[in-house]
Design a protein around this motif. Structure first.
Motif, PDB file in Angstrom:
ATOM      1  N   ALA A 271       8.087  -6.323  -5.118  1.00 31.33           N
ATOM      2  CA  ALA A 271       8.408  -4.979  -5.604  1.00 31.33           C
ATOM      3  C   ALA A 271       7.162  -4.110  -5.747  1.00 31.33           C
ATOM      4  CB  ALA A 271       9.153  -5.074  -6.932  1.00 31.33           C
ATOM      5  N   ASP A 272       6.079  -4.701  -6.271  1.00 28.20           N
ATOM      6  CA  ASP A 272       4.858  -3.911  -6.465  1.00 28.20           C
ATOM      7  C   ASP A 272       4.256  -3.469  -5.140  1.00 28.20           C
ATOM      8  OD1 ASP A 272       5.068  -4.121  -9.188  1.00 28.20           O
ATOM      9  OD2 ASP A 272       3.762  -5.881  -9.334  1.00 28.20           O
ATOM     10  N   ASP A 273       4.461  -4.244  -4.080  1.00 27.54           N
ATOM     11  CA  ASP A 273       3.964  -3.857  -2.758  1.00 27.54           C
ATOM     12  C   ASP A 273       4.851  -2.797  -2.116  1.00 27.54           C
ATOM     13  OD1 ASP A 273       1.894  -5.711  -2.942  1.00 27.54           O
ATOM     14  OD2 ASP A 273       3.144  -7.314  -2.113  1.00 27.54           O
ATOM     15  N   ALA A 274       6.125  -2.734  -2.539  1.00 30.35           N
ATOM     16  CA  ALA A 274       7.055  -1.787  -1.928  1.00 30.35           C
ATOM     17  C   ALA A 274       6.955  -0.393  -2.549  1.00 30.35           C
ATOM     18  CB  ALA A 274       8.485  -2.312  -2.065  1.00 30.35           C
ATOM     19  N   ARG A 275       6.671  -0.319  -3.840  1.00 31.15           N
ATOM     20  CA  ARG A 275       6.690   0.984  -4.525  1.00 31.15           C
ATOM     21  C   ARG A 275       5.675   1.988  -3.973  1.00 31.15           C
ATOM     22  NH1 ARG A 275       7.208  -2.578  -9.081  1.00 31.15           N
ATOM     23  NH2 ARG A 275       9.384  -2.638  -9.790  1.00 31.15           N
ATOM     24  N   PRO A 276       4.456   1.582  -3.597  1.00 26.85           N
ATOM     25  CA  PRO A 276       3.497   2.580  -3.097  1.00 26.85           C
ATOM     26  C   PRO A 276       3.958   3.323  -1.849  1.00 26.85           C
ATOM     27  CG  PRO A 276       2.361   0.553  -3.696  1.00 26.85           C
ATOM     28  CD  PRO A 276       3.811   0.262  -3.758  1.00 26.85           C
TER      29      PRO A 276
END
Length: 313
Positions: free
Chosen positions: A55-60
């Protein structure tokens, strides 16, 4: 000299008569469905854990950018190179849709395999001759899958909410989408129970596996589409009227857009009018629809027991 012979008698196998015996009988007869349900839960859990991890890699991918990178913003080329957002969105959408559609396989299975097949091949009547009353038989048939469906669907639902994180609509969809609304609240659990009850009723009505499975599926489709069609009316909308054009926030579920007049037509001021559900209406809408589904499940269950009593001595 006489040899004393002791007669030994082997214990006579007895059919379990209590609730515990009926529960194990249901699990044993439908072990294939139980295994498939368990595998589905394991797969859904694995996917959601994976989605949470990326998820943290997708948000940016939906953040700001600058070219060249300035003021702490990454370069636009770096943002465009991100692929985790597509994987994350597809994974969340897959699980959410599965939760939304769980009513359909449940209704077909309940009508065909759970009830219809056992009435068609005589297994149910055999059980009724072994001190298991028809009412207790049906109660066990409904209670065991109801518990498993509630526990399994509820667990995946909670994991789905956890994996969705901050509910960024660019990644997980808008809350009012048909699949999203059904798959992110208690409606998902209630719809599974409604499908079970409708399928069981169809099985008792048709008493044959294939027609009952089809009838259960049709009943689930009608219920699903009816609720989707009338969902916006389950809670009063908010009305906004202003002079000129305006835009509603993306989080608002717009149900009506048009023109009205402030005063007499031809003399008043034209106003743009919008009726919508703000995001704060999510839970009231969920509670109302959940109540409707549980009422349908209760009514179908009561009808199934009534029909069973009418058709058995």
């Amino acid at each position: 000299m006489t040899t004393a012979l002791t007669a030994t008698t082997s214990p006579v196998a007895r059919t379990p008569r209590g609730p515990r015996g009926l529960i194990w009988a249901v699990l044993r007869v439908h072990r294939t469905a139980l295994i498939l349900w368990g595998l589905a839960l394991v797969a859904a859990t694995a996917v959601l854990i994976w989605m949470s991890a990326i998820a943290d890699d997708a948000r940016p991918a939906y953040g700001g950018c600058a070219e060249p990178p300035t003021d702490g913003l990454p370069s636009c080329s770096a943002i465009e190179a991100i692929t985790a957002d597509d994987i994350y969105s597809d994974g969340i959408a897959l699980i959410t849709t599965a939760l939304s559609w769980v009513i359909f396989p449940v209704a077909a299975w309940a009508g065909g395999a759970l009830i219809g097949r056992e009435l068609e091949n005589g297994t149910a009547r055999l059980a009724w001759t072994q001190s298991v009353s028809p009412t207790r038989w049906l109660a066990a048939k409904l209670a065991v899958p109801a518990v498993l469906l509630t526990a399994g669907t509820g667990t995946v639902l909670l994991l789905n909410l956890w994996a969705r994180g901050d509910d960024n609509p660019n990644l997980v969809g808008d809350w009012y989408g048909p699949d999203q609304f059904t798959g992110i609240g208690p409606v998902a659990v209630a719809s599974a129970l409604a499908g079970l009850a409708l399928g069981a009723l169809a099985g008792l009505l048709w008493r044959r596996a294939l027609p009952a499975a089809g009838a259960g599926l049709v009943a689930a489709l009608l219920l699903y589409n009816t609720l989707e069609y009338y969902r916006e009316d389950f809670w009063p909308t908010v009305t906004r009227a202003e002079k000129g054009e305006f835009e509603l926030p993306r989080s608002a579920w717009q149900t009506h857009w048009g023109w009205t007049w402030d005063g007499d037509v031809g003399e008043g001021t034209p106003l743009t009018t919008a009726a919508f559900h703000p995001q704060s209406h999510f839970w009231p809408l969920q509670y109302v629809e959940t109540g409707i589904l549980l009422a349908v499940a209760a009514a179908a269950t009561a009808a199934a027991f009534w029909l069973l009593r009418r058709r058995t001595p």
